[in-house]
Design a protein around this motif. Structure first.
Motif, PDB file in Angstrom:
ATOM      1  N   PHE A 156      11.082   7.612  12.993  1.00 41.18           N
ATOM      2  CA  PHE A 156      11.510   7.254  11.640  1.00 41.18           C
ATOM      3  C   PHE A 156      11.113   5.818  11.316  1.00 41.18           C
ATOM      4  N   ASP A 157      11.228   4.938  12.302  1.00 35.09           N
ATOM      5  CA  ASP A 157      10.823   3.538  12.134  1.00 35.09           C
ATOM      6  C   ASP A 157       9.345   3.441  11.782  1.00 35.09           C
ATOM      7  N   ARG A 158       8.505   4.209  12.466  1.00 38.29           N
ATOM      8  CA  ARG A 158       7.072   4.196  12.172  1.00 38.29           C
ATOM      9  C   ARG A 158       6.789   4.781  10.790  1.00 38.29           C
ATOM     10  N   TYR A 159       7.536   5.810  10.409  1.00 37.60           N
ATOM     11  CA  TYR A 159       7.363   6.406   9.077  1.00 37.60           C
ATOM     12  C   TYR A 159       7.646   5.371   7.991  1.00 37.60           C
ATOM     13  N   VAL A 160       8.760   4.662   8.112  1.00 38.93           N
ATOM     14  CA  VAL A 160       9.109   3.665   7.089  1.00 38.93           C
ATOM     15  C   VAL A 160       8.098   2.527   7.093  1.00 38.93           C
ATOM     16  N   ALA A 161       7.674   2.080   8.275  1.00 38.40           N
ATOM     17  CA  ALA A 161       6.730   0.958   8.375  1.00 38.40           C
ATOM     18  C   ALA A 161       5.391   1.279   7.724  1.00 38.40           C
ATOM     19  N   ILE A 162       4.956   2.545   7.811  1.00 33.32           N
ATOM     20  CA  ILE A 162       3.646   2.926   7.275  1.00 33.32           C
ATOM     21  C   ILE A 162       3.737   3.427   5.843  1.00 33.32           C
ATOM     22  N   CYS A 163       4.738   4.251   5.541  1.00 29.84           N
ATOM     23  CA  CYS A 163       4.816   4.910   4.231  1.00 29.84           C
ATOM     24  C   CYS A 163       5.617   4.131   3.206  1.00 29.84           C
ATOM     25  N   ASN A 164       6.472   3.240   3.656  1.00 27.15           N
ATOM     26  CA  ASN A 164       7.293   2.475   2.718  1.00 27.15           C
ATOM     27  C   ASN A 164       7.470   1.048   3.222  1.00 27.15           C
ATOM     28  N   PRO A 165       6.358   0.346   3.448  1.00 29.05           N
ATOM     29  CA  PRO A 165       6.445  -0.968   4.097  1.00 29.05           C
ATOM     30  C   PRO A 165       7.204  -2.017   3.293  1.00 29.05           C
ATOM     31  N   LEU A 166       7.160  -1.932   1.969  1.00 33.66           N
ATOM     32  CA  LEU A 166       7.823  -2.939   1.143  1.00 33.66           C
ATOM     33  C   LEU A 166       9.341  -2.877   1.264  1.00 33.66           C
ATOM     34  N   ARG A 167       9.863  -1.712   1.615  1.00 34.81           N
ATOM     35  CA  ARG A 167      11.310  -1.555   1.744  1.00 34.81           C
ATOM     36  C   ARG A 167      11.764  -1.487   3.208  1.00 34.81           C
ATOM     37  N   TYR A 168      10.834  -1.766   4.117  1.00 37.35           N
ATOM     38  CA  TYR A 168      11.146  -1.652   5.548  1.00 37.35           C
ATOM     39  C   TYR A 168      12.340  -2.529   5.931  1.00 37.35           C
ATOM     40  N   ALA A 169      12.316  -3.782   5.473  1.00 44.80           N
ATOM     41  CA  ALA A 169      13.371  -4.720   5.870  1.00 44.80           C
ATOM     42  C   ALA A 169      14.739  -4.337   5.330  1.00 44.80           C
ATOM     43  N   THR A 170      14.770  -3.619   4.210  1.00 47.32           N
ATOM     44  CA  THR A 170      16.056  -3.225   3.639  1.00 47.32           C
ATOM     45  C   THR A 170      16.534  -1.871   4.167  1.00 47.32           C
ATOM     46  N   ILE A 171      15.597  -0.984   4.495  1.00 49.60           N
ATOM     47  CA  ILE A 171      15.975   0.344   5.016  1.00 49.60           C
ATOM     48  C   ILE A 171      16.398   0.263   6.467  1.00 49.60           C
ATOM     49  N   LEU A 172      15.597  -0.429   7.277  1.00 51.68           N
ATOM     50  CA  LEU A 172      15.883  -0.516   8.712  1.00 51.68           C
ATOM     51  C   LEU A 172      16.327  -1.934   9.076  1.00 51.68           C
ATOM     52  N   THR A 173      17.603  -2.175   8.938  1.00 56.02           N
ATOM     53  CA  THR A 173      18.177  -3.445   9.374  1.00 56.02           C
ATOM     54  C   THR A 173      18.664  -3.303  10.814  1.00 56.02           C
ATOM     55  N   ASN A 174      18.917  -4.439  11.444  1.00 57.29           N
ATOM     56  CA  ASN A 174      19.416  -4.404  12.821  1.00 57.29           C
ATOM     57  C   ASN A 174      20.759  -3.678  12.919  1.00 57.29           C
TER      58      ASN A 174
END
Length: 323
Positions: free
Chosen positions: A122-140
């Motif tokens: 899922f992390d790779r999916y967000v990083a590639i398909c939705n990179p602009l929202r990566y920091a907001t979708i996948l927080t620590n």
């Protein structure tokens, strides 16, 4: 030698035979076992140390790598030290409580690792398909919550296995032809009906593995769909490089896990010493290779690890970013 001389009729003790038919070679077999185990511990503890020390690596991707390293350490440590005691000192006895405890932690860590691999997909999916929202979708904090959910799921799925076994009557023959307390190997020592154990173990295996593999496949299908929409070959290559390490780790883990589970139930034609040896290598090889794979394929992690293992670095080495 005292542990070996315990009779299998001892009401509180099982006898783990090690690798059936290869008793004379146990000392030689222990050499690769101990080497792989030491390399695994060094590699995974190095990942934990580097990520812990470097604040620039306090990101979701590297937190997931730390979780994977912890499960790798737990998986091999729950089995290999006891196997080495058998190989080196002939200490083959294990109590029923110790057997069930070993089984619980081994399977719990295995199911937890599967959840981590799903989260990494899922992390790779967000990083590639939705990179602009990566920091907001996948927080620590969100990664920590997903890890907690994975841990709860692992405990709920695995806890019934030792509970079901603890309620069974065991025969006088308590000799387990294995190096650790594998669920079905222990169940076959029972004089009672183990149909429920067979069904629950098989259903749990397929529910966890098939469901997780479907989620991973969905993530990569969406990644491939989005990558194919981009005409740039450079973008294709970058996306492939981003996913390569996870794909390698995933294939190693699930292939070995499925082999171990299916051969124990349906692999009557496979020699027991072959099955037991391969089952142990499943607990040794992926944990040993995982930190190497990620260390090689992830530039930022490789650079930070090099900072602690090498005395001289090129001035620009620390400027690399993760693939």
């Amino acid at each position: 030698m005292a542990a070996f001389n315990l009779t299998s009729s001892d009401p509180s003790t099982f006898i783990l035979m090690g690798i059936p038919g290869l008793k004379a070679a146990h000392i030689w077999i222990s050499i690769p076992f101990s080497m792989f185990y030491i390399i695994s511990l060094l590699g995974n503890f190095m990942v934990l140390f580097v990520v812990g020390k470097e604040r620039t690596l306090h990101k979701p991707m590297y937190l997931l790598l730390c979780m994977l390293a912890l499960t790798d350490i737990g998986m091999s440590t729950s089995v290999i030290p006891k196997a080495l005691y058998i190989f080196w000192f002939n200490l083959k006895g294990i109590t029923l409580g110790g057997c069930l405890t070993q089984m619980f932690f081994l399977y719990m860590v295995t199911v937890m690792q599967s959840a981590i691999l799903v989260t990494m997909a899922f992390d790779r999916y967000v990083a590639i398909c939705n990179p602009l929202r990566y920091a907001t979708i996948l927080t620590n904090s969100r990664i920590a919550k997903l890890a907690l959910v994975g841990l709860i799921r692992a405990v709920l799925f695995v806890l019934p296995l030792p509970l079901l076994l603890s309620s069974l009557p065991f025969c006088a023959n308590r000799i387990i032809p294995h190096t650790y307390c594998e669920h079905m190997a222990v169940a076959k020592m029972s004089c009672g009906d183990i149909t429920v154990n067979r069904i629950y173990g098989l259903v749990t295996t397929f529910v966890v593995i098939v469901l997780d593999l479907m989620l991973i496949a969905l993530s990569y299908a969406l990644i491939i769909r989005d990558v194919l929409r981009i005409s740039s070959k450079e973008a294709h290559q970058k996306a492939l490089n981003t996913c390569t390490a996870h794909i390698c780790v995933m294939l190693m883990s699930y292939t070995a896990c499925l082999f171990s589970c299916l051969t124990q139930r349906f692999g009557q034609g496979i020699a027991s010493h072959v099955y037991v040896t391969l089952s142990n290598f499943y607990l040794l090889v992926p944990p040993m290779l995982n930190p190497i794979i990620y260390g090689v394929k992830t530039k930022e992690l490789r650079d930070k690890m090099g900072k602690y293992t090498c005395r001289s670095l090129s001035p620009g080495a620390t400027d690399f970013k993760a693939v």
